[in-house]
Design an enzyme around this catalytic site. Structure first.
Site, PDB file in Angstrom:
ATOM      1  N   GLU A 117       3.337  37.437  14.167  1.00 35.90           N
ATOM      2  CA  GLU A 117       4.332  37.972  13.244  1.00 35.90           C
ATOM      3  C   GLU A 117       4.660  36.985  12.130  1.00 35.90           C
ATOM      4  OE1 GLU A 117       5.291  40.965  13.188  1.00 35.90           O
ATOM      5  OE2 GLU A 117       4.826  41.747  15.182  1.00 35.90           O
ATOM      6  N   ASP A 258      -5.057  46.938  17.306  1.00 35.80           N
ATOM      7  CA  ASP A 258      -5.214  47.591  16.006  1.00 35.80           C
ATOM      8  C   ASP A 258      -5.638  46.700  14.846  1.00 35.80           C
ATOM      9  OD1 ASP A 258      -2.770  46.321  16.182  1.00 35.80           O
ATOM     10  OD2 ASP A 258      -1.563  48.045  15.618  1.00 35.80           O
ATOM     11  N   GLU A 351       6.507  56.715  19.653  1.00 37.05           N
ATOM     12  CA  GLU A 351       5.678  55.562  19.989  1.00 37.05           C
ATOM     13  C   GLU A 351       4.498  55.973  20.860  1.00 37.05           C
ATOM     14  OE1 GLU A 351       7.180  51.690  18.862  1.00 37.05           O
ATOM     15  OE2 GLU A 351       6.316  53.400  17.814  1.00 37.05           O
ATOM     16  N   GLU A 372       2.559  53.506   9.429  1.00 36.42           N
ATOM     17  CA  GLU A 372       1.103  53.670   9.528  1.00 36.42           C
ATOM     18  C   GLU A 372       0.591  55.016   9.019  1.00 36.42           C
ATOM     19  OE1 GLU A 372       2.046  50.111  11.645  1.00 36.42           O
ATOM     20  OE2 GLU A 372       2.918  52.120  11.823  1.00 36.42           O
TER      21      GLU A 372
END
Length: 578
Positions: A117, A258, A351, A372
Protein backbone atom coordinates in the site's frame (compact mmCIF):
# COMPACT_ATOMS: atom_id res chain seq x y z
CA UNK A 1 -19.57 -33.26 -16.36
CA UNK A 2 -18.24 -29.77 -17.05
CA UNK A 3 -18.90 -27.05 -14.49
CA UNK A 4 -21.66 -24.73 -15.69
CA UNK A 5 -22.97 -21.54 -14.17
CA UNK A 6 -26.68 -21.07 -13.62
CA UNK A 7 -27.58 -17.41 -13.28
CA UNK A 8 -31.01 -16.89 -11.66
CA UNK A 9 -33.61 -14.89 -13.54
CA UNK A 10 -35.47 -11.93 -12.15
CA UNK A 11 -32.55 -10.20 -10.47
CA UNK A 12 -33.73 -7.60 -8.01
CA UNK A 13 -32.74 -4.19 -9.36
CA UNK A 14 -32.11 -1.12 -7.24
CA UNK A 15 -34.43 1.59 -8.52
CA UNK A 16 -32.75 4.98 -8.54
CA UNK A 17 -34.28 8.27 -9.68
CA UNK A 18 -33.09 9.50 -13.04
CA UNK A 19 -31.66 13.01 -13.08
CA UNK A 20 -31.30 15.45 -15.92
CA UNK A 21 -28.67 14.02 -18.25
CA UNK A 22 -29.72 10.40 -17.75
CA UNK A 23 -31.17 8.47 -20.71
CA UNK A 24 -34.77 9.38 -21.38
CA UNK A 25 -37.55 7.33 -22.95
CA UNK A 26 -35.86 7.62 -26.33
CA UNK A 27 -32.81 5.81 -24.96
CA UNK A 28 -30.38 8.70 -25.43
CA UNK A 29 -27.02 8.25 -23.71
CA UNK A 30 -26.15 10.12 -20.51
CA UNK A 31 -24.94 13.68 -21.07
CA UNK A 32 -21.18 13.64 -20.33
CA UNK A 33 -21.06 17.34 -19.44
CA UNK A 34 -23.82 16.94 -16.86
CA UNK A 35 -22.20 13.97 -15.17
CA UNK A 36 -18.75 15.51 -15.37
CA UNK A 37 -20.01 18.35 -13.16
CA UNK A 38 -21.78 15.91 -10.85
CA UNK A 39 -18.54 13.95 -10.39
CA UNK A 40 -16.59 17.14 -9.72
CA UNK A 41 -19.10 18.09 -7.03
CA UNK A 42 -18.72 14.62 -5.49
CA UNK A 43 -14.96 15.08 -5.34
CA UNK A 44 -15.10 18.42 -3.57
CA UNK A 45 -17.73 17.27 -1.09
CA UNK A 46 -15.40 14.42 -0.08
CA UNK A 47 -12.13 16.37 -0.37
CA UNK A 48 -13.32 19.40 1.60
CA UNK A 49 -14.74 17.11 4.28
CA UNK A 50 -11.35 15.44 4.65
CA UNK A 51 -9.51 18.77 4.94
CA UNK A 52 -11.99 20.17 7.45
CA UNK A 53 -12.39 17.09 9.63
CA UNK A 54 -9.55 14.60 9.13
CA UNK A 55 -6.27 16.20 8.01
CA UNK A 56 -3.45 15.34 8.89
CA UNK A 57 -4.74 11.80 9.49
CA UNK A 58 -4.63 9.29 6.65
CA UNK A 59 -8.36 9.01 6.04
CA UNK A 60 -11.73 10.54 6.85
CA UNK A 61 -14.31 8.85 9.06
CA UNK A 62 -17.44 10.35 7.47
CA UNK A 63 -20.04 9.25 10.01
CA UNK A 64 -18.25 10.79 13.00
CA UNK A 65 -16.64 13.64 11.01
CA UNK A 66 -13.10 12.94 12.21
CA UNK A 67 -9.98 11.17 10.95
CA UNK A 68 -7.81 8.13 11.60
CA UNK A 69 -4.54 6.61 10.40
CA UNK A 70 -4.87 3.41 8.40
CA UNK A 71 -1.95 2.48 6.13
CA UNK A 72 0.75 4.51 7.87
CA UNK A 73 0.73 8.11 8.99
CA UNK A 74 1.23 10.04 5.77
CA UNK A 75 -1.85 12.28 5.37
CA UNK A 76 -2.60 9.60 2.82
CA UNK A 77 -5.81 11.01 1.35
CA UNK A 78 -3.99 14.24 0.47
CA UNK A 79 -1.27 12.33 -1.42
CA UNK A 80 -3.81 10.10 -3.14
CA UNK A 81 -5.99 13.03 -4.22
CA UNK A 82 -3.21 15.26 -5.52
CA UNK A 83 -3.13 14.25 -9.19
CA UNK A 84 -6.95 14.08 -9.23
CA UNK A 85 -6.95 17.80 -8.44
CA UNK A 86 -5.02 18.50 -11.64
CA UNK A 87 -7.20 16.18 -13.72
CA UNK A 88 -10.18 18.20 -12.49
CA UNK A 89 -8.32 21.39 -13.46
CA UNK A 90 -7.56 22.81 -10.00
CA UNK A 91 -3.96 23.98 -10.38
CA UNK A 92 -4.00 26.39 -7.44
CA UNK A 93 -4.97 23.70 -4.93
CA UNK A 94 -2.44 21.31 -6.48
CA UNK A 95 0.29 23.90 -5.88
CA UNK A 96 -0.85 24.49 -2.28
CA UNK A 97 -0.93 20.78 -1.46
CA UNK A 98 2.57 20.27 -2.85
CA UNK A 99 3.83 22.75 -0.28
CA UNK A 100 1.76 21.20 2.50
CA UNK A 101 3.13 17.74 1.80
CA UNK A 102 6.73 18.94 1.82
CA UNK A 103 6.20 20.62 5.17
CA UNK A 104 4.16 17.92 6.92
CA UNK A 105 4.89 14.42 5.62
CA UNK A 106 7.68 12.57 7.43
CA UNK A 107 8.78 9.02 6.72
CA UNK A 108 11.17 8.79 9.69
CA UNK A 109 8.46 7.40 11.96
CA UNK A 110 8.12 4.30 14.12
CA UNK A 111 5.21 2.83 12.16
CA UNK A 112 4.60 -0.63 10.73
CA UNK A 113 3.45 0.04 7.16
CA UNK A 114 2.18 -2.16 4.35
CA UNK A 115 4.89 -2.42 1.70
CA UNK A 116 2.27 -2.87 -1.02
CA UNK A 117 0.00 0.00 0.00
CA UNK A 118 2.83 2.42 0.72
CA UNK A 119 4.20 1.75 -2.75
CA UNK A 120 1.01 2.14 -4.76
CA UNK A 121 -0.47 5.04 -2.78
CA UNK A 122 2.50 7.03 -1.46
CA UNK A 123 5.35 6.31 -3.89
CA UNK A 124 2.98 6.17 -6.86
CA UNK A 125 1.11 9.29 -5.82
CA UNK A 126 4.27 11.32 -5.28
CA UNK A 127 5.84 10.18 -8.57
CA UNK A 128 2.72 11.06 -10.53
CA UNK A 129 2.44 14.47 -8.87
CA UNK A 130 6.14 15.10 -9.51
CA UNK A 131 5.76 14.38 -13.22
CA UNK A 132 2.63 16.55 -13.45
CA UNK A 133 4.09 19.47 -11.46
CA UNK A 134 5.14 21.57 -14.44
CA UNK A 135 1.73 21.16 -16.08
CA UNK A 136 0.17 22.30 -12.81
CA UNK A 137 2.18 25.51 -12.86
CA UNK A 138 4.57 24.54 -10.08
CA UNK A 139 7.93 26.30 -10.40
CA UNK A 140 10.16 23.28 -10.98
CA UNK A 141 13.83 23.25 -10.13
CA UNK A 142 16.67 22.98 -12.63
CA UNK A 143 17.05 19.43 -13.81
CA UNK A 144 13.35 18.52 -13.59
CA UNK A 145 12.00 15.86 -14.17
CA UNK A 146 15.25 14.22 -13.08
CA UNK A 147 15.10 16.05 -9.75
CA UNK A 148 12.55 17.78 -7.56
CA UNK A 149 11.20 17.74 -4.02
CA UNK A 150 8.33 15.31 -4.71
CA UNK A 151 10.73 12.95 -6.46
CA UNK A 152 13.01 13.05 -3.42
CA UNK A 153 10.05 12.30 -1.17
CA UNK A 154 9.06 9.35 -3.37
CA UNK A 155 12.64 8.06 -3.28
CA UNK A 156 12.80 8.41 0.49
CA UNK A 157 9.54 6.49 0.91
CA UNK A 158 10.70 3.75 -1.47
CA UNK A 159 14.02 3.35 0.35
CA UNK A 160 12.08 2.73 3.54
CA UNK A 161 10.53 -0.29 1.78
CA UNK A 162 13.79 -1.83 0.52
CA UNK A 163 14.57 -3.82 3.71
CA UNK A 164 11.42 -5.86 3.03
CA UNK A 165 13.10 -7.28 -0.09
CA UNK A 166 16.06 -8.68 1.87
CA UNK A 167 14.85 -12.28 1.81
CA UNK A 168 16.40 -15.50 0.46
CA UNK A 169 13.93 -15.46 -2.45
CA UNK A 170 13.98 -11.73 -3.18
CA UNK A 171 10.22 -11.64 -2.61
CA UNK A 172 9.33 -8.95 -0.04
CA UNK A 173 7.73 -9.19 3.36
CA UNK A 174 4.25 -7.66 3.51
CA UNK A 175 5.04 -5.21 6.30
CA UNK A 176 8.05 -3.08 7.22
CA UNK A 177 8.74 -0.68 10.05
CA UNK A 178 9.66 2.66 8.52
CA UNK A 179 12.22 3.40 11.21
CA UNK A 180 13.66 -0.02 12.07
CA UNK A 181 13.11 -2.21 9.00
CA UNK A 182 11.45 -5.62 9.14
CA UNK A 183 10.39 -6.63 12.65
CA UNK A 184 12.05 -9.86 13.87
CA UNK A 185 8.71 -11.62 14.32
CA UNK A 186 7.18 -10.49 11.04
CA UNK A 187 5.19 -13.17 9.21
CA UNK A 188 6.92 -14.34 6.02
CA UNK A 189 3.60 -14.99 4.28
CA UNK A 190 2.76 -12.37 1.65
CA UNK A 191 0.01 -12.17 -0.92
CA UNK A 192 0.96 -12.54 -4.57
CA UNK A 193 -0.08 -8.97 -5.40
CA UNK A 194 2.05 -7.76 -2.50
CA UNK A 195 5.08 -9.27 -4.27
CA UNK A 196 4.39 -8.49 -7.91
CA UNK A 197 3.12 -4.89 -7.75
CA UNK A 198 6.27 -2.76 -7.82
CA UNK A 199 7.65 -2.62 -11.35
CA UNK A 200 5.66 0.47 -12.47
CA UNK A 201 6.69 2.69 -9.55
CA UNK A 202 10.15 1.25 -8.94
CA UNK A 203 11.21 1.25 -12.61
CA UNK A 204 10.00 4.86 -12.90
CA UNK A 205 11.99 5.77 -9.80
CA UNK A 206 15.14 4.08 -11.09
CA UNK A 207 14.80 5.84 -14.44
CA UNK A 208 14.36 9.27 -12.87
CA UNK A 209 17.00 8.98 -10.14
CA UNK A 210 19.57 6.84 -11.93
CA UNK A 211 19.66 4.31 -9.06
CA UNK A 212 18.91 0.84 -10.47
CA UNK A 213 18.23 -0.79 -7.09
CA UNK A 214 14.49 -0.12 -7.23
CA UNK A 215 13.91 -1.69 -10.64
CA UNK A 216 16.28 -4.51 -9.74
CA UNK A 217 14.34 -5.65 -6.68
CA UNK A 218 11.00 -5.29 -8.48
CA UNK A 219 12.21 -7.48 -11.35
CA UNK A 220 13.62 -10.12 -9.01
CA UNK A 221 10.28 -10.33 -7.19
CA UNK A 222 8.41 -10.68 -10.50
CA UNK A 223 10.72 -13.41 -11.70
CA UNK A 224 10.49 -15.39 -8.46
CA UNK A 225 6.71 -15.48 -8.77
CA UNK A 226 7.01 -16.54 -12.41
CA UNK A 227 9.38 -19.35 -11.44
CA UNK A 228 6.95 -20.45 -8.71
CA UNK A 229 3.94 -21.01 -11.00
CA UNK A 230 2.43 -24.49 -11.14
CA UNK A 231 2.84 -26.99 -13.96
CA UNK A 232 -0.49 -25.84 -15.40
CA UNK A 233 0.68 -22.22 -15.38
CA UNK A 234 -1.17 -20.79 -12.36
CA UNK A 235 -0.08 -18.97 -9.20
CA UNK A 236 -1.60 -19.15 -5.76
CA UNK A 237 -2.84 -16.47 -3.40
CA UNK A 238 -0.19 -16.33 -0.65
CA UNK A 239 3.41 -17.53 -0.53
CA UNK A 240 6.15 -17.84 2.10
CA UNK A 241 8.84 -15.36 1.01
CA UNK A 242 11.55 -17.20 2.97
CA UNK A 243 10.97 -20.66 1.52
CA UNK A 244 9.14 -19.91 -1.73
CA UNK A 245 6.40 -22.40 -0.80
CA UNK A 246 2.78 -21.63 -1.58
CA UNK A 247 0.65 -21.31 1.55
CA UNK A 248 -2.68 -20.53 -0.16
CA UNK A 249 -3.12 -22.48 -3.36
CA UNK A 250 -6.34 -20.88 -4.60
CA UNK A 251 -5.75 -19.32 -8.02
CA UNK A 252 -7.81 -16.60 -9.65
CA UNK A 253 -7.71 -13.06 -11.00
CA UNK A 254 -9.07 -11.36 -7.88
CA UNK A 255 -7.95 -10.08 -4.51
CA UNK A 256 -4.49 -11.06 -3.38
CA UNK A 257 -3.39 -11.76 -6.98
CA UNK A 258 -4.98 -9.07 -9.18
CA UNK A 259 -2.37 -6.34 -9.57
CA UNK A 260 0.41 -8.87 -10.25
CA UNK A 261 -1.20 -9.57 -13.62
CA UNK A 262 -1.97 -5.87 -14.07
CA UNK A 263 1.68 -4.92 -13.57
CA UNK A 264 2.97 -7.48 -16.03
CA UNK A 265 0.90 -5.75 -18.73
CA UNK A 266 1.50 -2.17 -17.59
CA UNK A 267 5.17 -2.84 -16.91
CA UNK A 268 5.50 -4.29 -20.41
CA UNK A 269 3.92 -1.19 -21.95
CA UNK A 270 5.78 1.29 -19.76
CA UNK A 271 9.18 -0.32 -20.31
CA UNK A 272 8.52 -1.75 -23.79
CA UNK A 273 9.47 -5.11 -22.29
CA UNK A 274 8.46 -8.06 -24.47
CA UNK A 275 9.36 -10.59 -21.78
CA UNK A 276 6.87 -9.17 -19.29
CA UNK A 277 4.12 -9.24 -21.92
CA UNK A 278 5.00 -12.81 -22.88
CA UNK A 279 4.70 -13.79 -19.21
CA UNK A 280 1.23 -12.26 -18.99
CA UNK A 281 0.05 -13.86 -22.22
CA UNK A 282 1.12 -17.28 -20.95
CA UNK A 283 -0.74 -16.65 -17.70
CA UNK A 284 -3.74 -15.46 -19.70
CA UNK A 285 -3.87 -18.77 -21.56
CA UNK A 286 -3.86 -20.73 -18.29
CA UNK A 287 -6.50 -18.42 -16.81
CA UNK A 288 -8.78 -18.99 -19.78
CA UNK A 289 -8.22 -22.74 -19.72
CA UNK A 290 -8.85 -23.28 -16.02
CA UNK A 291 -10.70 -20.36 -14.41
CA UNK A 292 -13.07 -18.97 -17.06
CA UNK A 293 -16.62 -20.28 -17.27
CA UNK A 294 -19.26 -18.47 -19.38
CA UNK A 295 -17.22 -15.25 -19.25
CA UNK A 296 -17.00 -15.41 -15.44
CA UNK A 297 -13.73 -16.14 -13.66
CA UNK A 298 -13.71 -18.50 -10.69
CA UNK A 299 -11.16 -19.58 -8.10
CA UNK A 300 -9.46 -22.92 -8.76
CA UNK A 301 -6.79 -25.08 -7.17
CA UNK A 302 -3.50 -23.92 -8.68
CA UNK A 303 -2.06 -27.40 -9.25
CA UNK A 304 -5.20 -29.24 -10.40
CA UNK A 305 -7.40 -26.57 -11.92
CA UNK A 306 -10.46 -27.80 -10.02
CA UNK A 307 -12.98 -25.18 -8.87
CA UNK A 308 -12.50 -24.23 -5.23
CA UNK A 309 -14.75 -21.15 -4.98
CA UNK A 310 -17.40 -20.22 -7.60
CA UNK A 311 -17.46 -16.59 -6.50
CA UNK A 312 -16.95 -13.20 -8.08
CA UNK A 313 -15.01 -10.64 -6.05
CA UNK A 314 -15.44 -6.93 -6.67
CA UNK A 315 -11.69 -6.51 -7.12
CA UNK A 316 -11.86 -8.74 -10.20
CA UNK A 317 -13.72 -6.01 -12.09
CA UNK A 318 -10.39 -4.54 -13.23
CA UNK A 319 -9.98 -7.50 -15.61
CA UNK A 320 -12.04 -6.19 -18.59
CA UNK A 321 -9.96 -3.01 -18.53
CA UNK A 322 -6.78 -5.05 -18.52
CA UNK A 323 -8.09 -7.16 -21.41
CA UNK A 324 -8.68 -3.97 -23.37
CA UNK A 325 -5.01 -3.02 -22.96
CA UNK A 326 -3.97 -6.21 -24.75
CA UNK A 327 -6.61 -5.77 -27.46
CA UNK A 328 -9.06 -8.45 -26.32
CA UNK A 329 -12.10 -6.20 -26.61
CA UNK A 330 -14.80 -8.80 -27.33
CA UNK A 331 -14.02 -10.93 -24.28
CA UNK A 332 -13.60 -7.79 -22.19
CA UNK A 333 -17.07 -6.51 -23.08
CA UNK A 334 -18.74 -9.84 -22.37
CA UNK A 335 -17.15 -10.08 -18.94
CA UNK A 336 -17.89 -6.42 -18.23
CA UNK A 337 -21.57 -6.93 -18.98
CA UNK A 338 -21.65 -9.86 -16.54
CA UNK A 339 -20.26 -7.63 -13.82
CA UNK A 340 -22.62 -4.80 -14.75
CA UNK A 341 -25.62 -7.07 -14.06
CA UNK A 342 -24.41 -7.38 -10.46
CA UNK A 343 -24.16 -3.61 -10.15
CA UNK A 344 -27.74 -3.28 -11.43
CA UNK A 345 -28.86 -5.89 -8.93
CA UNK A 346 -27.48 -4.10 -5.86
CA UNK A 347 -26.47 -0.56 -6.83
CA UNK A 348 -22.83 -1.49 -6.31
CA UNK A 349 -20.51 -4.49 -6.36
CA UNK A 350 -20.49 -6.63 -3.20
CA UNK A 351 -17.07 -7.80 -2.10
CA UNK A 352 -18.09 -11.43 -2.76
CA UNK A 353 -20.89 -12.65 -5.03
CA UNK A 354 -21.88 -16.32 -5.30
CA UNK A 355 -22.26 -16.83 -9.05
CA UNK A 356 -24.42 -20.01 -9.10
CA UNK A 357 -26.74 -18.65 -6.40
CA UNK A 358 -26.80 -15.12 -7.82
CA UNK A 359 -26.46 -13.41 -4.45
CA UNK A 360 -24.00 -12.01 -1.96
CA UNK A 361 -21.79 -14.13 0.28
CA UNK A 362 -22.42 -13.88 4.02
CA UNK A 363 -20.26 -11.23 5.73
CA UNK A 364 -19.02 -10.01 2.34
CA UNK A 365 -22.02 -7.88 1.35
CA UNK A 366 -20.28 -4.51 1.52
CA UNK A 367 -19.13 -2.04 -1.14
CA UNK A 368 -16.32 0.29 -0.02
CA UNK A 369 -16.81 2.52 -3.10
CA UNK A 370 -14.25 0.58 -5.12
CA UNK A 371 -13.24 1.83 -8.60
CA UNK A 372 -12.54 -1.35 -10.56
CA UNK A 373 -15.73 -1.62 -12.64
CA UNK A 374 -15.63 2.11 -13.38
CA UNK A 375 -11.96 1.75 -14.34
CA UNK A 376 -12.86 -0.96 -16.85
CA UNK A 377 -15.69 1.18 -18.21
CA UNK A 378 -13.27 4.08 -18.78
CA UNK A 379 -10.77 1.90 -20.67
CA UNK A 380 -13.46 0.18 -22.74
CA UNK A 381 -15.20 3.44 -23.60
CA UNK A 382 -11.92 4.82 -24.92
CA UNK A 383 -11.59 1.67 -27.04
CA UNK A 384 -15.17 1.29 -28.28
CA UNK A 385 -17.30 4.38 -27.64
CA UNK A 386 -20.12 2.05 -26.57
CA UNK A 387 -22.77 4.17 -24.75
CA UNK A 388 -23.50 1.26 -22.39
CA UNK A 389 -20.27 2.18 -20.64
CA UNK A 390 -21.53 5.73 -20.02
CA UNK A 391 -24.66 4.19 -18.53
CA UNK A 392 -22.51 2.37 -15.97
CA UNK A 393 -20.91 5.71 -15.11
CA UNK A 394 -24.35 7.28 -14.70
CA UNK A 395 -25.50 4.40 -12.49
CA UNK A 396 -22.37 4.68 -10.36
CA UNK A 397 -22.88 8.41 -9.76
CA UNK A 398 -26.55 7.93 -8.89
CA UNK A 399 -25.92 4.95 -6.61
CA UNK A 400 -23.01 6.46 -4.70
CA UNK A 401 -24.79 9.77 -4.17
CA UNK A 402 -28.08 8.15 -3.14
CA UNK A 403 -26.67 5.49 -0.83
CA UNK A 404 -23.35 6.66 0.60
CA UNK A 405 -23.37 10.47 0.65
CA UNK A 406 -23.44 11.89 4.18
CA UNK A 407 -22.79 15.29 5.69
CA UNK A 408 -19.03 14.68 5.97
CA UNK A 409 -18.16 12.95 2.71
CA UNK A 410 -19.06 9.50 1.36
CA UNK A 411 -19.24 6.43 3.58
CA UNK A 412 -18.38 2.84 2.80
CA UNK A 413 -21.53 0.79 2.21
CA UNK A 414 -21.41 -1.92 4.86
CA UNK A 415 -24.28 -3.94 3.37
CA UNK A 416 -25.68 -3.48 -0.13
CA UNK A 417 -28.86 -5.33 0.81
CA UNK A 418 -30.10 -2.73 3.30
CA UNK A 419 -27.67 0.14 2.58
CA UNK A 420 -26.19 0.27 6.07
CA UNK A 421 -23.06 2.40 6.15
CA UNK A 422 -19.62 2.02 7.72
CA UNK A 423 -17.52 4.82 9.20
CA UNK A 424 -14.75 4.93 6.60
CA UNK A 425 -13.93 6.71 3.36
CA UNK A 426 -10.93 5.00 1.77
CA UNK A 427 -8.35 7.26 0.14
CA UNK A 428 -8.83 5.37 -3.13
CA UNK A 429 -12.28 6.95 -3.46
CA UNK A 430 -10.58 10.24 -4.40
CA UNK A 431 -7.56 8.66 -6.07
CA UNK A 432 -9.42 6.18 -8.26
CA UNK A 433 -13.22 6.05 -8.14
CA UNK A 434 -13.84 9.75 -8.72
CA UNK A 435 -10.91 10.05 -11.13
CA UNK A 436 -12.05 7.22 -13.40
CA UNK A 437 -15.64 8.53 -13.34
CA UNK A 438 -14.45 11.99 -14.36
CA UNK A 439 -12.22 10.64 -17.14
CA UNK A 440 -15.10 8.49 -18.42
CA UNK A 441 -17.16 11.65 -18.91
CA UNK A 442 -14.31 13.95 -20.03
CA UNK A 443 -13.02 12.82 -23.45
CA UNK A 444 -11.02 16.04 -23.90
CA UNK A 445 -9.00 15.65 -20.69
CA UNK A 446 -5.23 15.98 -21.11
CA UNK A 447 -4.86 12.41 -19.85
CA UNK A 448 -6.51 11.25 -23.09
CA UNK A 449 -4.02 13.15 -25.28
CA UNK A 450 -3.39 11.24 -28.52
CA UNK A 451 0.04 12.75 -29.09
CA UNK A 452 -1.17 15.77 -31.04
CA UNK A 453 0.24 18.09 -28.36
CA UNK A 454 3.29 17.80 -26.16
CA UNK A 455 5.86 19.75 -24.19
CA UNK A 456 9.57 19.88 -24.99
CA UNK A 457 11.65 20.08 -21.82
CA UNK A 458 15.38 20.67 -21.52
CA UNK A 459 16.89 18.23 -19.02
CA UNK A 460 20.46 17.61 -17.84
CA UNK A 461 20.72 15.07 -20.65
CA UNK A 462 19.22 16.97 -23.54
CA UNK A 463 15.73 17.68 -24.86
CA UNK A 464 12.87 15.53 -23.60
CA UNK A 465 9.28 15.22 -24.82
CA UNK A 466 6.60 15.05 -22.10
CA UNK A 467 2.81 15.20 -21.91
CA UNK A 468 2.16 13.52 -25.25
CA UNK A 469 -0.28 11.00 -23.75
CA UNK A 470 -0.12 7.26 -23.28
CA UNK A 471 -0.19 7.64 -19.50
CA UNK A 472 0.14 4.40 -17.55
CA UNK A 473 -2.04 4.29 -14.44
CA UNK A 474 -0.59 2.47 -11.49
CA UNK A 475 -3.00 0.28 -9.57
CA UNK A 476 -4.03 3.29 -7.44
CA UNK A 477 -4.87 5.26 -10.63
CA UNK A 478 -1.81 7.52 -10.41
CA UNK A 479 -0.83 8.34 -14.03
CA UNK A 480 2.81 7.94 -15.07
CA UNK A 481 4.04 9.63 -18.24
CA UNK A 482 6.03 6.89 -20.02
CA UNK A 483 8.10 9.43 -21.92
CA UNK A 484 9.58 10.63 -18.62
CA UNK A 485 11.46 7.36 -18.25
CA UNK A 486 13.63 8.36 -21.21
CA UNK A 487 14.53 11.81 -19.85
CA UNK A 488 17.14 10.88 -17.26
CA UNK A 489 18.86 7.74 -18.48
CA UNK A 490 22.47 8.77 -18.99
CA UNK A 491 25.19 8.16 -16.45
CA UNK A 492 24.89 10.11 -13.25
CA UNK A 493 28.30 11.78 -13.68
CA UNK A 494 26.93 13.52 -16.80
CA UNK A 495 24.46 15.58 -14.76
CA UNK A 496 24.45 19.31 -14.95
CA UNK A 497 26.51 20.94 -12.24
CA UNK A 498 23.49 23.09 -11.40
CA UNK A 499 21.47 19.97 -10.56
CA UNK A 500 24.07 18.96 -7.96
CA UNK A 501 23.98 22.47 -6.55
CA UNK A 502 20.21 22.30 -6.25
CA UNK A 503 20.46 19.01 -4.37
CA UNK A 504 23.00 20.50 -1.96
CA UNK A 505 20.77 23.52 -1.43
CA UNK A 506 17.83 21.25 -0.69
CA UNK A 507 19.85 19.21 1.79
CA UNK A 508 20.94 22.31 3.71
CA UNK A 509 17.48 23.79 3.68
CA UNK A 510 15.80 20.65 4.98
CA UNK A 511 18.64 19.51 7.31
CA UNK A 512 18.70 16.13 5.65
CA UNK A 513 21.60 14.12 4.35
CA UNK A 514 21.80 13.41 0.66
CA UNK A 515 20.92 9.98 -0.67
CA UNK A 516 23.88 7.96 -1.86
CA UNK A 517 23.31 7.14 -5.49
CA UNK A 518 24.58 4.12 -7.30
CA UNK A 519 25.94 4.76 -10.77
CA UNK A 520 23.34 3.63 -13.22
CA UNK A 521 24.57 0.74 -15.37
CA UNK A 522 24.77 1.46 -19.07
CA UNK A 523 24.36 -2.22 -19.91
CA UNK A 524 21.27 -4.45 -19.77
CA UNK A 525 19.60 -5.07 -16.45
CA UNK A 526 21.15 -7.79 -14.28
CA UNK A 527 19.66 -9.13 -11.05
CA UNK A 528 21.49 -8.63 -7.74
CA UNK A 529 24.23 -11.17 -7.04
CA UNK A 530 22.05 -12.68 -4.31
CA UNK A 531 18.25 -12.55 -4.51
CA UNK A 532 16.92 -9.91 -2.15
CA UNK A 533 20.26 -8.13 -1.63
CA UNK A 534 19.64 -4.40 -1.61
CA UNK A 535 21.24 -1.30 -0.23
CA UNK A 536 20.12 -0.26 3.23
CA UNK A 537 18.07 2.92 3.76
CA UNK A 538 20.00 6.12 4.36
CA UNK A 539 20.35 7.33 7.92
CA UNK A 540 19.40 10.92 8.57
CA UNK A 541 21.32 13.46 10.63
CA UNK A 542 18.22 15.16 11.88
CA UNK A 543 14.56 14.21 11.80
CA UNK A 544 12.10 16.84 10.73
CA UNK A 545 9.88 18.37 13.36
CA UNK A 546 7.12 15.89 14.05
CA UNK A 547 3.43 16.53 13.65
CA UNK A 548 1.31 16.60 16.83
CA UNK A 549 1.14 13.15 18.38
CA UNK A 550 -1.83 11.09 17.26
CA UNK A 551 -3.30 8.14 19.15
CA UNK A 552 -1.73 4.88 17.99
CA UNK A 553 -4.11 2.35 16.50
CA UNK A 554 -3.37 -0.91 14.69
CA UNK A 555 -2.54 -0.24 11.05
CA UNK A 556 -3.49 -2.36 8.08
CA UNK A 557 -1.08 -4.49 6.09
CA UNK A 558 -0.98 -7.43 3.72
CA UNK A 559 -1.11 -9.78 5.55
CA UNK A 560 -1.51 -8.47 9.10
CA UNK A 561 -1.37 -11.72 11.05
CA UNK A 562 -0.08 -15.33 10.75
CA UNK A 563 -1.75 -17.11 7.89
CA UNK A 564 -4.17 -19.81 9.10
CA UNK A 565 -6.89 -19.69 6.52
CA UNK A 566 -7.96 -20.94 3.14
CA UNK A 567 -7.89 -17.51 1.54
CA UNK A 568 -6.66 -14.09 2.61
CA UNK A 569 -7.42 -10.87 0.79
CA UNK A 570 -4.99 -7.98 1.20
CA UNK A 571 -4.78 -8.09 4.96
CA UNK A 572 -8.24 -9.51 5.72
CA UNK A 573 -8.23 -13.19 6.57
CA UNK A 574 -11.26 -15.38 5.94
CA UNK A 575 -11.49 -18.65 7.85
CA UNK A 576 -13.06 -21.72 6.30
CA UNK A 577 -16.09 -21.29 8.54
CA UNK A 578 -16.76 -17.68 7.45
Amino acid sequence: MPFRLLIPLGLLCVLLPLHHGAPGPDGTAPDPAHYRERVKAMFYHAYDSYLENAFPYDELRPLTCDGHDTWGSFSLTLIDALDTLLILGNVSEFQRVVEVLQDNVDFDIDVNASVFETNIRVVGGLLSAHLLSKKAGVEVEAGWPCSGPLLRMAEEAARKLLPAFQTPTGMPYGTVNLLHGVNPGETPVTCTAGIGTFIVEFATLSSLTGDPVFEDVARVALMRLWESRSDIGLVGNHIDVLTGKWVAQDSGIGAGVDSYFEYLVKGAILLQDKKLMAMFLEYNTAIRNYTRFDDWYLWVQMYKGTVSMPVFQSLEAYWPGLQSLVGDIDNAMRTFLNYYTIWKQFGGLPEFYNIPQGYTVEKREGYPLRPELIESAMYLYRATGDPTLLELGRDAVESIEKISKVECGFATIKDLRDHKLDNRMESFFLAETVKYLYLLFDPANFIHNNGSTFDAVITPYGECILGAGGYIFNTEAHPIDPAALHCCRRLKEEQWEVQDLMREFYSLKRNRSRFQKKTMSSGPWQPPTRPGTVSSPESHDQVREKKPAKPKIPLLSCPSQPFTSKLALLGQVFLDSS
